[in-house]
Design a protein around this motif. Structure first.
Motif, mmCIF file in Angstrom:
data_model
loop_
_atom_site.group_PDB
_atom_site.id
_atom_site.type_symbol
_atom_site.label_atom_id
_atom_site.label_comp_id
_atom_site.label_asym_id
_atom_site.label_seq_id
_atom_site.Cartn_x
_atom_site.Cartn_y
_atom_site.Cartn_z
ATOM 1 N N ALA A 193 0.828 -1.205 0.000
ATOM 2 C CA ALA A 193 0.000 0.000 0.000
ATOM 3 C C ALA A 193 0.859 1.250 0.000
ATOM 4 C CB ALA A 193 -0.935 -0.003 1.205
ATOM 5 N N ALA A 194 1.928 1.253 0.791
ATOM 6 C CA ALA A 194 2.827 2.403 0.828
ATOM 7 C C ALA A 194 3.467 2.629 -0.536
ATOM 8 C CB ALA A 194 3.900 2.192 1.890
ATOM 9 N N LEU A 195 3.808 1.551 -1.227
ATOM 10 C CA LEU A 195 4.412 1.648 -2.555
ATOM 11 C C LEU A 195 3.424 2.225 -3.562
ATOM 12 C CD1 LEU A 195 6.986 0.902 -4.214
ATOM 13 C CD2 LEU A 195 5.876 -1.298 -4.677
ATOM 14 N N VAL A 196 2.181 1.758 -3.513
ATOM 15 C CA VAL A 196 1.146 2.259 -4.425
ATOM 16 C C VAL A 196 0.903 3.746 -4.199
ATOM 17 C CG1 VAL A 196 -1.303 2.117 -5.017
ATOM 18 C CG2 VAL A 196 0.029 0.022 -4.748
ATOM 19 N N VAL A 197 0.806 4.146 -2.947
ATOM 20 C CA VAL A 197 0.573 5.559 -2.640
ATOM 21 C C VAL A 197 1.736 6.418 -3.132
ATOM 22 C CG1 VAL A 197 0.320 7.240 -0.777
ATOM 23 C CG2 VAL A 197 -0.950 5.088 -0.693
ATOM 24 N N GLU A 198 2.944 5.958 -2.876
ATOM 25 C CA GLU A 198 4.117 6.726 -3.281
ATOM 26 C C GLU A 198 4.192 6.902 -4.792
ATOM 27 O OE1 GLU A 198 8.987 6.207 -3.484
ATOM 28 O OE2 GLU A 198 7.779 4.784 -2.342
ATOM 29 N N ARG A 199 3.954 5.839 -5.539
ATOM 30 C CA ARG A 199 4.219 5.868 -6.968
ATOM 31 C C ARG A 199 3.002 6.248 -7.811
ATOM 32 N NH1 ARG A 199 9.259 3.321 -7.869
ATOM 33 N NH2 ARG A 199 8.821 3.024 -10.088
ATOM 34 N N ALA A 200 1.795 5.850 -7.389
ATOM 35 C CA ALA A 200 0.625 6.043 -8.237
ATOM 36 C C ALA A 200 -0.391 7.041 -7.706
ATOM 37 C CB ALA A 200 -0.079 4.699 -8.472
ATOM 38 N N VAL A 201 -0.214 7.511 -6.471
ATOM 39 C CA VAL A 201 -1.126 8.516 -5.925
ATOM 40 C C VAL A 201 -0.389 9.847 -5.780
ATOM 41 C CG1 VAL A 201 -2.657 9.159 -4.037
ATOM 42 C CG2 VAL A 201 -2.500 6.765 -4.747
ATOM 43 N N ARG A 202 0.670 9.860 -4.975
ATOM 44 C CA ARG A 202 1.480 11.077 -4.889
ATOM 45 C C ARG A 202 2.274 11.290 -6.171
ATOM 46 N NH1 ARG A 202 2.771 9.415 0.640
ATOM 47 N NH2 ARG A 202 4.765 8.637 -0.127
ATOM 48 N N GLY A 203 2.684 10.196 -6.805
ATOM 49 C CA GLY A 203 3.440 10.277 -8.046
ATOM 50 C C GLY A 203 2.541 10.157 -9.261
ATOM 51 N N ASP A 204 3.165 9.938 -10.410
ATOM 52 C CA ASP A 204 2.443 9.892 -11.678
ATOM 53 C C ASP A 204 2.495 8.507 -12.308
ATOM 54 O OD1 ASP A 204 0.897 11.142 -13.669
ATOM 55 O OD2 ASP A 204 2.662 11.403 -14.951
ATOM 56 N N GLY A 205 2.764 7.486 -11.488
ATOM 57 C CA GLY A 205 2.899 6.140 -12.012
ATOM 58 C C GLY A 205 1.563 5.456 -12.224
ATOM 59 N N MET A 206 1.617 4.398 -13.038
ATOM 60 C CA MET A 206 0.459 3.549 -13.268
ATOM 61 C C MET A 206 0.665 2.214 -12.565
ATOM 62 S SD MET A 206 -1.603 5.329 -15.128
ATOM 63 C CE MET A 206 -2.769 4.000 -15.370
ATOM 64 N N VAL A 207 -0.417 1.666 -12.060
ATOM 65 C CA VAL A 207 -0.404 0.320 -11.508
ATOM 66 C C VAL A 207 -0.744 -0.630 -12.661
ATOM 67 C CG1 VAL A 207 -1.457 -1.265 -9.864
ATOM 68 C CG2 VAL A 207 -1.091 1.125 -9.226
ATOM 69 N N LEU A 208 0.243 -1.344 -13.152
ATOM 70 C CA LEU A 208 0.023 -2.319 -14.210
ATOM 71 C C LEU A 208 -0.400 -3.636 -13.574
ATOM 72 C CD1 LEU A 208 3.281 -1.620 -16.277
ATOM 73 C CD2 LEU A 208 1.086 -0.428 -16.406
ATOM 74 N N VAL A 209 -1.450 -4.251 -14.102
ATOM 75 C CA VAL A 209 -1.955 -5.508 -13.532
ATOM 76 C C VAL A 209 -2.005 -6.559 -14.626
ATOM 77 C CG1 VAL A 209 -3.248 -4.480 -11.631
ATOM 78 C CG2 VAL A 209 -4.346 -4.696 -13.849
ATOM 79 N N ALA A 210 -1.538 -7.757 -14.298
ATOM 80 C CA ALA A 210 -1.425 -8.809 -15.305
ATOM 81 C C ALA A 210 -1.740 -10.166 -14.706
ATOM 82 C CB ALA A 210 -0.016 -8.816 -15.902
ATOM 83 N N GLY A 211 -2.198 -11.050 -15.554
ATOM 84 C CA GLY A 211 -2.454 -12.431 -15.170
ATOM 85 C C GLY A 211 -2.782 -13.226 -16.412
ATOM 86 N N SER A 212 -3.034 -14.488 -16.231
ATOM 87 C CA SER A 212 -3.434 -15.336 -17.354
ATOM 88 C C SER A 212 -4.435 -16.361 -16.855
ATOM 89 C CB SER A 212 -2.214 -16.038 -17.965
ATOM 90 O OG SER A 212 -1.563 -16.844 -16.995
ATOM 91 N N GLY A 213 -5.158 -16.978 -17.779
ATOM 92 C CA GLY A 213 -6.152 -17.953 -17.372
ATOM 93 C C GLY A 213 -7.169 -17.329 -16.432
ATOM 94 N N HIS A 214 -7.523 -18.046 -15.378
ATOM 95 C CA HIS A 214 -8.521 -17.516 -14.442
ATOM 96 C C HIS A 214 -7.969 -16.428 -13.537
ATOM 97 C CE1 HIS A 214 -10.801 -21.010 -15.842
ATOM 98 N NE2 HIS A 214 -11.849 -20.287 -15.518
ATOM 99 N N SER A 215 -6.668 -16.219 -13.548
ATOM 100 C CA SER A 215 -6.128 -15.062 -12.836
ATOM 101 C C SER A 215 -6.489 -13.755 -13.532
ATOM 102 C CB SER A 215 -4.607 -15.182 -12.707
ATOM 103 O OG SER A 215 -4.262 -16.241 -11.833
#
Length: 258
Positions: free
Chosen positions: A43-65
């Motif tokens: 959570a701290a990483l997400v806040v630092e990079r994608a909330v306070r910062g300008d980063g995107m949270v990339l999400v990936a999976g395959s099959g039922h993931s």
């Protein structure tokens, strides 16, 4: 003639292997306890990079993931700066056998990452959902992202990885920087308890853990007197208007929002 059960029989079923709901709730509580510390770190990483910062949270999976990818992307109450990584070959709805073959195909992960425009300098980070985490696609995603300078968070089961054949010279848990352990048993099925053959737990565990993460992100952001960038339901009054700012902000980097 109606069959009746005593209260003792009902309680025995609840606490024993006969009630999948009870087993599910117990397992989710265990999953939450086991991952409490790492979820705070993520959570701290997400806040630092994608909330306070300008980063995107990339999400990936395959099959039922891919269910977890859909849960994370453009969901009412969900985090707005999220970009799904996707290839049609990976979705069982486009061909079940083909999807299994695709996640075992080396090289597809780099193709997907190249097309995503991942940018470590802007603060992007990658989440990879994979229950066993042994196939080339999730493992090479983690390796490729880290090689590009992106932090990698894995939602995976160490127990499943230990029981599954390695197809990529390692596992997702070994190649990710942070690991959220879903505690899913090998084979995923959870019922009946003595000899599980049905009722897989991975999708439930992934969704539960993701939403625990969202709650932690929300609380951290609020403590800083910031507004968490969360989607509103488009079917509630004012939802479309509230969401428009996120379409404008993130749309150029996330064509899937179009």
């Amino acid at each position: 003639m109606a069959v009746t059960h005593t209260e003792e029989e009902r309680m025995d079923a609840y606490h024993g292997g006969g009630d999948f709901g009870a087993r599910m709730r117990d397992r989710l509580e265990e999953v939450q306890r086991a991952n409490a510390d790492v979820l705070e770190e993520v959570a701290a990483l997400v806040v630092e990079r994608a909330v306070r910062g300008d980063g995107m949270v990339l999400v990936a999976g395959s099959g039922h993931s891919m269910i977890a990818v859909a849960e994370a992307f453009f969901r009412a109450g969900g985090l707005a700066p999220v970009k799904p990584l996707y290839h049609p070959d990976l979705l069982p709805l486009h061909g079940a056998a083909a999807a299994t073959a695709a996640e075992r195909r080396s090289g597809l992960a780099d193709e997907v990452l190249d097309g995503a425009g991942a940018d470590a300098d802007r603060g992007d980070l990658l989440f990879v959902f994979s229950t066993s985490g042994v196939n080339p696609y999730p493992v090479e995603l983690a390796r490729g992202a880290r090689g590009r300078g992106l932090p990698v968070v894995a939602f995976t089961s160490r127990a499943c990885a230990a029981a599954a054949p390695r197809r990529a010279g390692g596992t997702l848990a070994e190649d990710a920087g942070l690991v959220v352990d879903t505690l899913v048993d090998p084979g995923d099925a959870a019922y009946p308890q003595a000899d599980p053959v049905t009722a897989p737990l991975s999708s439930l565990a992934n969704s539960y853990l993701w939403n625990l993460l969202l709650a932690s992100v929300h609380d951290r952001v609020r403590k800083e007197d910031l507004e968490p960038p969360l989607w509103r339901s488009a079917n509630m009054p004012g939802g479309d208007e509230a969401n428009q700012r996120f379409f404008s902000r993130y749309g150029p980097r996330v064509p899937e929002l179009g």
